[in-house]
Design a protein around this motif. Structure first.
Motif, PDB file in Angstrom:
ATOM      1  N   ILE A 213       0.858  -1.178   0.000  1.00 39.01           N
ATOM      2  CA  ILE A 213       0.000   0.000   0.000  1.00 39.01           C
ATOM      3  C   ILE A 213       0.896   1.231   0.000  1.00 39.01           C
ATOM      4  CG2 ILE A 213      -1.743   1.304   1.276  1.00 39.01           C
ATOM      5  CD1 ILE A 213      -2.784  -1.295   2.378  1.00 39.01           C
ATOM      6  N   GLN A 216      -1.288   6.866   1.896  1.00 37.53           N
ATOM      7  CA  GLN A 216      -2.465   6.603   2.730  1.00 37.53           C
ATOM      8  C   GLN A 216      -2.083   6.309   4.183  1.00 37.53           C
ATOM      9  OE1 GLN A 216      -4.884   7.509   1.294  1.00 37.53           O
ATOM     10  NE2 GLN A 216      -5.061   6.786  -0.818  1.00 37.53           N
ATOM     11  N   ARG A 218      -2.836   7.983   6.922  1.00 40.98           N
ATOM     12  CA  ARG A 218      -3.973   8.131   7.837  1.00 40.98           C
ATOM     13  C   ARG A 218      -4.925   6.949   7.705  1.00 40.98           C
ATOM     14  NH1 ARG A 218      -7.038  11.513  10.928  1.00 40.98           N
ATOM     15  NH2 ARG A 218      -9.294  11.503  10.586  1.00 40.98           N
ATOM     16  N   ALA A 219      -5.138   6.498   6.481  1.00 43.32           N
ATOM     17  CA  ALA A 219      -6.032   5.352   6.270  1.00 43.32           C
ATOM     18  C   ALA A 219      -5.449   4.098   6.909  1.00 43.32           C
ATOM     19  CB  ALA A 219      -6.260   5.145   4.780  1.00 43.32           C
ATOM     20  N   MET A 235     -15.153   4.331   4.376  1.00 42.30           N
ATOM     21  CA  MET A 235     -14.152   5.059   3.609  1.00 42.30           C
ATOM     22  C   MET A 235     -14.813   5.784   2.450  1.00 42.30           C
ATOM     23  SD  MET A 235     -11.076   2.226   3.494  1.00 42.30           S
ATOM     24  CE  MET A 235     -12.177   0.889   3.012  1.00 42.30           C
ATOM     25  N   GLY A 237     -13.864   8.217  -0.979  1.00 41.38           N
ATOM     26  CA  GLY A 237     -12.767   8.654  -1.823  1.00 41.38           C
ATOM     27  C   GLY A 237     -13.091   8.467  -3.282  1.00 41.38           C
ATOM     28  N   SER A 241      -8.655   5.172  -5.568  1.00 43.39           N
ATOM     29  CA  SER A 241      -7.822   5.662  -4.457  1.00 43.39           C
ATOM     30  C   SER A 241      -7.353   4.541  -3.537  1.00 43.39           C
ATOM     31  CB  SER A 241      -8.596   6.708  -3.647  1.00 43.39           C
ATOM     32  OG  SER A 241      -9.813   6.173  -3.155  1.00 43.39           O
ATOM     33  N   LYS A 243      -9.578   2.069  -1.922  1.00 47.17           N
ATOM     34  CA  LYS A 243     -10.522   1.718  -0.854  1.00 47.17           C
ATOM     35  C   LYS A 243     -10.712   0.203  -0.754  1.00 47.17           C
ATOM     36  CE  LYS A 243     -13.854   4.256  -2.590  1.00 47.17           C
ATOM     37  NZ  LYS A 243     -13.148   4.812  -3.754  1.00 47.17           N
ATOM     38  N   LEU A 246      -7.632  -1.425   0.777  1.00 48.83           N
ATOM     39  CA  LEU A 246      -7.583  -1.181   2.217  1.00 48.83           C
ATOM     40  C   LEU A 246      -8.551  -2.103   2.952  1.00 48.83           C
ATOM     41  CD1 LEU A 246      -7.419   2.716   2.155  1.00 48.83           C
ATOM     42  CD2 LEU A 246      -5.616   1.194   2.972  1.00 48.83           C
ATOM     43  N   VAL A 407     -10.330   8.897   1.841  1.00 47.32           N
ATOM     44  CA  VAL A 407      -9.160   8.273   1.218  1.00 47.32           C
ATOM     45  C   VAL A 407      -8.854   9.053  -0.055  1.00 47.32           C
ATOM     46  CG1 VAL A 407      -8.185   6.137   0.295  1.00 47.32           C
ATOM     47  CG2 VAL A 407      -9.880   6.036   2.137  1.00 47.32           C
ATOM     48  N   SER A 409      -6.997  10.508  -3.488  1.00 42.77           N
ATOM     49  CA  SER A 409      -6.287   9.870  -4.600  1.00 42.77           C
ATOM     50  C   SER A 409      -4.786  10.129  -4.464  1.00 42.77           C
ATOM     51  CB  SER A 409      -6.783  10.430  -5.941  1.00 42.77           C
ATOM     52  OG  SER A 409      -6.607  11.836  -5.979  1.00 42.77           O
ATOM     53  N   LEU A 410      -3.999   9.198  -4.942  1.00 41.57           N
ATOM     54  CA  LEU A 410      -2.547   9.310  -4.847  1.00 41.57           C
ATOM     55  C   LEU A 410      -1.997  10.099  -6.027  1.00 41.57           C
ATOM     56  CD1 LEU A 410      -1.601   5.648  -3.847  1.00 41.57           C
ATOM     57  CD2 LEU A 410      -1.809   7.617  -2.341  1.00 41.57           C
TER      58      LEU A 410
END
Length: 534
Positions: A213, A216, A218-219, A235, A237, A241, A243, A246, A407, A409-410
Motif C-alpha cells: 500500500i 495513505q 492516515r487510512a 471510507m 474517496g 484511491s 478503498k 484497504l 481516502v 487519490s494518490l
C-alpha cells in the motif's frame, strides 16, 4: 423384526435437529409410504433407496413399507435421510442380521446414489457437533471429509457406500468387534501418523500475504485501530484511491480464529452449502456482496432458512463496496444485527436465529461522478445531486460506523514509486513484510488484552461500563463534554468515540486513556463529505 428406528439430523438454519427415522413392514400389498412432513426431495428418496438397495446386492422388501420421520411437525428437506431410511428398511426386513443391536443409537445421514454410493450433504459439521455433545456415534458420507477433519470426533465414521455399511455388519458379527473399535480404526486410518490434530496445525500455520500500500498513512492508521478494537469503518474517496485494497487488508490484519470460532464458522459454511476449505479454516471470513444483493441474500432466509452474507461474515469482515448503490431497505436491515450481533428470521414455516457478529467495512464515492474530493479532477455534480447521493445512506446507519475517513487519490509520483535496483526492491519488500507482521502481532496482542480485561473487544463494551473502561476523571469529563458538544454527535456516536479512544490507548501501549486519545478518536468522526449526516 418388523419395526426399526435409526436416528438422523435435520438442518434448521444452522442447527442440527434430531429426527428419528422409523421403518415398519406391516401386512398388506407391496408399496412404499413416507410420512412426517417430507418435501419433494425427501419423497423422491423412495426411488433412490430402492435402487441403492438392489444395486448393493440386497433385496428391497416385496411387501408394504411405511417410513415415518419424527417429529411429524418439522419440515424435512433434501436427501440427507436416504441412508437412515435404507438402513431402517434393511433392519426391519432382517437382511443385516446381528447388526440391529450394534447400531442402536448410531446416527446416520447421507444421500444415496442409485448405485448405492454415498453423496455429501450440507450441515454435516452441525450433525457431528450435535452427536459429540450427546455422546453418540455417527455415520456420514466419506465425501464430507472436510467436516470430519475439522470436527475430528472419535465416534464419527465416513463411508463411501451402502455396501461398506453392510460389510461393517458382517465384520461386527464375525469378529465380535465393537463399534468403538471400528470407529477408532477408521479415524486412525483417516489421519496421518504425524498429524493427529489437523485443525490445530491449520490454525498454527495460518498465514496471509499483504499487498503493498503506497501512501495513505492516515487510512492505514485507521485500519490498525479498526482491526485492534473490532470497529466499523467507512471510507470515502474517488475511484482508484485504494478503498477496496484497504478493506481486504483489514481482514488480513485480524488474528487467526480460535478453535471454537473455526467450528462456529465451519458450521455456518456447512449450512450454507459452501466449501469448508480446510486449508484456510483459521482465516477469518471476508464477504463482499455485490450492490445488487437482495434482502434474503444479505440477511438470510428464503424457503430453506439459508444463512445470508452477514452470517457468512460472522467472526470476520463484511465489505460493502459502492455503499450508495445498495437498496436503502437492504442497508437499513443491517442496523439491528450491527448492535445485537445476531439476526432473527421469522417466516411462516420457521423461526431461526443466525449469528451475525461481523465487522462492517464500507466504501463509497463522495458524489455521483466520484471526484468531489479529487485534487486533480473537478466535480461535475451540483450540491443538490451530491446531497441526494449521500442521502441514500440513512443517518442511523452512518451513525453505526466508528471511523469515517476520506481516502484521497494518490499522486502519480506516489503511485509509481519504485526502487532503483533489484537489491533495493528485495530489501524494501522484506522490510515491508516485517512491518505487516509486526502490525498483526500488535493487533493480536491488543485483542487478547481486551478479552482478558473485559471479556470482549472494545467495540462491544457496554455503555454502562464505558466510564470505568476509559477511567474518566472530572477533568476528562469536562473536556469530553465540550468536545462532544462541538461535534454534535448522538449518544451512540459519543459512546463510539469513547470505545475508539480506549482502543487507541491499548494499541499505543498506554494503560490510561488520555486527551490525545480522545482527540484522535473524535477526529475520525469528522468528515467534510458527510457533514450533516452525523
Amino acid at each position: 423384526m418388523t419395526v426399526a428406528s435409526i436416528p438422523s439430523r435435520a438442518l434448521l438454519g444452522i442447527d442440527a435437529v434430531e429426527v428419528m427415522v422409523e421403518a415398519h413392514l406391516p401386512a398388506g400389498l407391496p408399496g412404499f409410504t413416507l410420512v412426517g412432513l417430507p418435501e419433494t426431495a425427501v419423497k423422491e428418496s423412495r426411488e433412490r433407496v430402492r435402487s441403492a438397495i438392489i444395486n448393493s446386492a440386497l433385496e428391497f422388501p416385496d411387501q408394504r413399507v411405511t417410513v415415518n420421520l419424527a417429529p411429524a411437525d418439522l419440515p424435512k428437506a433434501g436427501g440427507r435421510y436416504d441412508l437412515a431410511i435404507a438402513v431402517a428398511t434393511l433392519v426391519a426386513s432382517e437382511q443385516i442380521e446381528g447388526f440391529a443391536e450394534a447400531i442402536r443409537g448410531i446416527e446416520m445421514l447421507g444421500e444415496l446414489a442409485l448405485d448405492g454410493g454415498l453423496r455429501p450433504v450440507p450441515g454435516v459439521v452441525q450433525a457431528l457437533l450435535a452427536a459429540r455433545k450427546d455422546g453418540r456415534a455417527i455415520i456420514v458420507p466419506a465425501a464430507n471429509r472436510e467436516a470430519l477433519e475439522i470436527v475430528d470426533y472419535s465416534l464419527a465414521l465416513g463411508l463411501d457406500s451402502l455396501t461398506e455399511l453392510t460389510a461393517l455388519s458382517i465384520k461386527l458379527k464375525a469378529d465380535g468387534a465393537t463399534i468403538l473399535a471400528v470407529f477408532n480404526a477408521a479415524r486412525a486410518a483417516r489421519q496421518k501418523p504425524q498429524q493427529r490434530d489437523p485443525l490445530k496445525k491449520r490454525i498454527a500455520d495460518a498465514c496471509v500475504q499483504f499487498n503493498p500500500i503506497r501512501g495513505q498513512a492516515r487510512a492505514l492508521r485507521a485500519l490498525e485501530i479498526a482491526a485492534a478494537g473490532g470497529h466499523n469503518l467507512l471510507m470515502l474517496g474517488p475511484p482508484g484511491s485504494g478503498k477496496t485494497l484497504l478493506a481486504t487488508t483489514l481482514s488480513k490484519l485480524l488474528p487467526p480464529m480460535t478453535r471454537d470460532e473455526v467450528l462456529e464458522v465451519a458450521s455456518i459454511r456447512s449450512a450454507a452449502r459452501g466449501q469448508l476449505a480446510l486449508g484456510s479454516a483459521a482465516l477469518r471470513p471476508l464477504r463482499a456482496p455485490h450492490h445488487s444483493a437482495t434482502m434474503p441474500s444479505l440477511v438470510g432466509g428464503g424457503a430453506d432458512a439459508v444463512p445470508g452474507d452477514i452470517t457468512l461474515a460472522h467472526r470476520g469482515v463484511l465489505f460493502l463496496d459502492e455503499l450508495t448503490e445498495f437498496k436503502p431497505g437492504v442497508l437499513n436491515a443491517l442496523r439491528e444485527p450491527l448492535e445485537a450481533g445476531k439476526i432473527t428470521i421469522s417466516r411462516a414455516k420457521y423461526r431461526v436465529v443466525f449469528p451475525a457478529n461481523f465487522q462492517l467495512v464500507a466504501a463509497m464515492n463522495p458524489c455521483p461522478c466520484g471526484y468531489a474530493s479529487d485534487t486533480r479532477r473537478s466535480c461535475r455534480c451540483s450540491k443538490e445531486r451530491v446531497s441526494a447521493y449521500l442521502g441514500k445512506v440513512s443517518g442511523p446507519l452512518i451513525d453505526r460506523f466508528d471511523l469515517i475517513i476520506e481516502v484521497p487519490s494518490l499522486s502519480h509520483a506516489e503511485l509509481l514509486s519504485t526502487q532503483t535496483s533489484h537489491t533495493e526492491a528485495e530489501q524494501s519488500a522484506h522490510k515491508e513484510s516485517q512491518q505487516w507482521a509486526r502490525r498483526r502481532r500488535t493487533i493480536a496482542d491488543c485483542r487478547a488484552m481486551q478479552n482478558q480485561r473485559q471479556g470482549a473487544l472494545n467495540s462491544d463494551i457496554k455503555a454502562s461500563a464505558l466510564e470505568d473502561a476509559c477511567q474518566l476523571t472530572d477533568t476528562k469529563k469536562a473536556m469530553l463534554v465540550k468536545l462532544l458538544e462541538d461535534l454534535k454527535v448522538s449518544a451512540r456516536g459519543a459512546h463510539r468515540i469513547l470505545r475508539m479512544a480506549r482502543t487507541i490507548a491499548d494499541y499505543d501501549g498506554d494503560t490510561e486513556v488520555g486527551e490525545t486519545h480522545f482527540l484522535e478518536a473524535a477526529s475520525y468522526r469528522r468528515c467534510a463529505a458527510m457533514e450533516g449526516l452525523l
